[in-house]
Design an enzyme around this catalytic site. Structure first.
Site, PDB file in Angstrom:
ATOM      1  N   CYS A  85       0.833  -1.203   0.000  1.00  0.00           N
ATOM      2  CA  CYS A  85       0.000   0.000   0.000  1.00  0.00           C
ATOM      3  C   CYS A  85       0.875   1.264   0.000  1.00  0.00           C
ATOM      4  CB  CYS A  85      -0.978  -0.056   1.174  1.00  0.00           C
ATOM      5  SG  CYS A  85      -2.292   1.154   0.994  1.00  0.00           S
TER       6      CYS A  85
ATOM      7  N   GLY B  17      -2.012 -14.569  37.235  1.00  0.00           N
ATOM      8  CA  GLY B  17      -2.918 -15.622  36.793  1.00  0.00           C
ATOM      9  C   GLY B  17      -3.325 -15.415  35.341  1.00  0.00           C
ATOM     10  N   GLY B  18      -3.006 -14.246  34.786  1.00  0.00           N
ATOM     11  CA  GLY B  18      -3.271 -13.984  33.371  1.00  0.00           C
ATOM     12  C   GLY B  18      -2.294 -14.774  32.508  1.00  0.00           C
ATOM     13  N   VAL B  19      -2.540 -14.754  31.200  1.00  0.00           N
ATOM     14  CA  VAL B  19      -1.762 -15.595  30.290  1.00  0.00           C
ATOM     15  C   VAL B  19      -0.271 -15.227  30.319  1.00  0.00           C
ATOM     16  CG1 VAL B  19      -1.483 -16.300  27.889  1.00  0.00           C
ATOM     17  CG2 VAL B  19      -3.761 -15.840  28.795  1.00  0.00           C
ATOM     18  N   ASP B  20       0.031 -13.936  30.178  1.00  0.00           N
ATOM     19  CA  ASP B  20       1.440 -13.537  30.023  1.00  0.00           C
ATOM     20  C   ASP B  20       2.265 -13.858  31.268  1.00  0.00           C
ATOM     21  OD1 ASP B  20       0.443 -12.571  27.684  1.00  0.00           O
ATOM     22  OD2 ASP B  20       0.446 -10.473  28.311  1.00  0.00           O
ATOM     23  N   SER B  21       1.761 -13.449  32.427  1.00  0.00           N
ATOM     24  CA  SER B  21       2.588 -13.673  33.612  1.00  0.00           C
ATOM     25  C   SER B  21       2.666 -15.167  33.936  1.00  0.00           C
ATOM     26  CB  SER B  21       2.097 -12.855  34.812  1.00  0.00           C
ATOM     27  OG  SER B  21       0.865 -13.319  35.283  1.00  0.00           O
TER      28      SER B  21
ATOM     29  N   GLU C  45      -1.926  -8.798   4.200  1.00  0.00           N
ATOM     30  CA  GLU C  45      -1.935  -9.205   5.613  1.00  0.00           C
ATOM     31  C   GLU C  45      -3.333  -9.350   6.194  1.00  0.00           C
ATOM     32  OE1 GLU C  45      -1.141  -6.331   4.334  1.00  0.00           O
ATOM     33  OE2 GLU C  45      -1.572  -4.628   5.618  1.00  0.00           O
TER      34      GLU C  45
END
Ligand code: XMP
Length: 514
Positions: free
Chosen positions: A82, A224-228, A171
């Site tokens: 683009c 308790g979240g995904v990343d940590s 993309e």
């Protein structure tokens, strides 16, 4: 180990992180850099290829974002998308102007299949266009390899110089064969080997963390979240009991979540972490008493979180390393990576805890996109239920209760949310909706239950589909599912007598309900 790399040069377009994700889906590592990045630096990184992204400007205007023309002489394959395509043509002597017909949306493009870029792509293929300007004439030495009825140069190439330009957006998923085109670029044109695989990433990371940490002590805030969670397990695999994880239960988690986190990461869980759960629910409710303004609630929760973590860290004493669950979009959005610096007011912890006595920061997930973090989590053996859980904001239910937060309201929203999630899962919709939850409005109204008059709260159900969480559409939930949730919430959650379904998209709404 030297990783092969594609560089994505960011001109501020909205799909830039998407380009990077698509390249990585081809098992090729890539990084995003601003168009202002020095050519020397680009050369030193020895990229296998370079992709120039879209952007909001017109490339022929004074002061428009540009790159060093010598970028096209590095001998490295370059693909312009683009704006990037227009800039390439404009810089190399082609002509870009205002399009007589603005193209927007899904458009059938005719491709020249003898181009390496279109190997195994159909001759007529639907692509996503979004442009006001167009390439009127390609630069000298370039051959046109795609067109539409309104766009004479939908793609062009100069094979000897390994330069490629595409007017549309490969993309975006609406471009049906877009991934194939990007894969052709990285494999057929750049000659990548495709060494970006999650199992290798996990293995290499564990090895390099071990080397870096040595006998040092490591501290990690676990939410308790995904990343940590993924960061903590990776650290635990690397350095075992040199790691201590602190989990602050601020009383604003989803129903039973504190116990679930403890089950997995606590002393009886599979990872044998040094796990400290700090139960400070009452302390947070006390701080939030009487506070109604959402930003103020966020600040109080963020600050109090830091204070609690600080107190726990002091008890542990000096640590050598502090683990942060930073992921690649955080790096890009904080302005260190690309150009499209998004102002991010979302922080689980209010910045770096500078009070904790530590020598270095470790960010084991810094290179990964969210979907890659999840894949790394699965690779590490973390249960799918945990790894694939939906986003949950750091300030938790504090920002899903409109108005003052009380223990009683937390209970209501927790119970309503648990019912909602259970019914969504039963209806088989849990994997297809981007994010869904219940919130508690600040509205009380009259109802009747049994023979009694009630004057209770209204719960709002929210469900959205989104690609990047910057915009979102309301998800369509079958009416019978909504009715079932309504019935159960009113029957089972004391204090609630009405249930609404929030139809608002983002914008004008936000995903959260605060
Ligand atoms: P909004 O409400 O701004 O949310 O449309 C966009 C996405 O961000 C999540 N969110 C947060 N995540 N800390 C977080 O880690 C926060 O303070 C925060 N606030 C919103 C929200 O759940 C949605 O996925």
């Amino acid at each position: 180990m030297k990783r092969e790399k594609i560089l994505i040069i960011d001109f501020g377009g909205q799909y830039n992180q998407l380009v990077a994700r698509r390249v990585r889906e081809c098992n090729v590592y890539c990084e995003i850099y601003s168009y202002k990045t020095d050519l020397e630096k680009i050369r030193d990184m020895k990229p296998k290829g370079i992709i120039l992204t879209g952007g909001p400007n017109s490339c022929y205007e004074e002061g428009a974002a540009a790159c060093d023309p010598a970028l096209f002489e590095l001998g490295v394959p370059v693909l312009g998308l683009c704006y990037g395509a227009q800039l390439m043509m404009h810089t190399l002597g082609g002509h870009v102007g205002k399009a007589p017909v603005r193209e927007y949306g899904k458009i059938e493009v005719t491709t020249d299949r003898s181009s390496k870029l279109f190997t195994n792509v159909s001759e007529k293929t639907v692509c996503w266009m979004s442009h006001n300007d167009y390439i009127e004439t390609a630069a000298p030495g370039f051959q046109i390899i795609a067109h539409t009825p309104d766009c004479p140069v939908a793609a062009a190439q100069c094979e000897e110089r390994q330069l490629y330009a595409i007017q549309f957006h490969p993309e975006v998923l609406h471009t049906q064969e877009g991934t194939k085109m990007l894969s052709n670029f990285v494999y057929e044109i750049c000659g990548c080997a495709g060494d970006w695989k999650m199992d290798a990433f996990v293995e290499n990371s564990i090895r390099s963390i071990r080397e870096r940490v040595g006998k040092g002590r490591v501290l990690c805030a676990l939410s308790g979240g995904v990343d940590s969670s993924v960061a903590a397990v990776m650290m635990a695999k690397a350095v075992g009991d040199q790691l201590t994880c602190v989990f602050v239960d601020h009383g604003l988690l989803r129903k039973n979540e504190g116990d679930e986190v403890e089950e997995v990461f606590g002393p009886n869980g599979p990872y044998k972490l040094n796990f400290i759960r700090v139960n400070v629910q009452e302390r947070f409710y006390e701080k939030l008493k009487g506070v109604e303004e959402p930003e103020q609630k966020r600040k109080i929760i963020g600050e109090e979180f830091i204070r609690v973590f600080e107190e726990e860290a002091k008890k542990i004493g000096t640590v050598d390393f502090l683990v942060q669950g930073t992921i690649y979009p955080d790096v890009v959005e904080s302005g260190l990576g690309g150009e499209s610096a998004v102002i991010k007011s979302h922080h689980n912890v209010g910045g770096l805890p500078d009070y904790v006595d530590f020598k270095e920061i470790l960010e084991p997930l810094r290179d990964l996109f969210k979907d890659e973090v999840r894949r790394a989590g699965l690779e590490l053996g973390i249960p799918e239920k945990l790894v694939c859980r939906q986003p949950f904001p750091g300030p938790g239910l504090g920002i899903r209760i409109v108005g003052e937060v009380t223990a009683e309201k937390v209970r209501m929203v927790q119970d309503a949310d648990a019912i909602y999630r259970e019914e969504i899962a039963k209806a088989g919709l849990d994997k297809s909706i981007g994010q869904y939850f219940a919130a508690l409005t600040n509205m009380r109204s009259v109802g009747v239950m049994g023979d009694e008059r009630t004057y209770d709260y209204a719960v709002a159900l929210r469900a959205v589909n989104t690609i990047d969480f910057m915009t979102a559409e309301t998800a369509e939930i079958p009416f019978d599912v909504l009715v079932k949730v309504m019935n159960r919430v009113i029957n089972e959650v004391e204090g609630v007598n009405r249930v609404f379904y929030d139809l608002t998209s983002k914008p004008p709404g936000t995903i959260e309900f605060e």
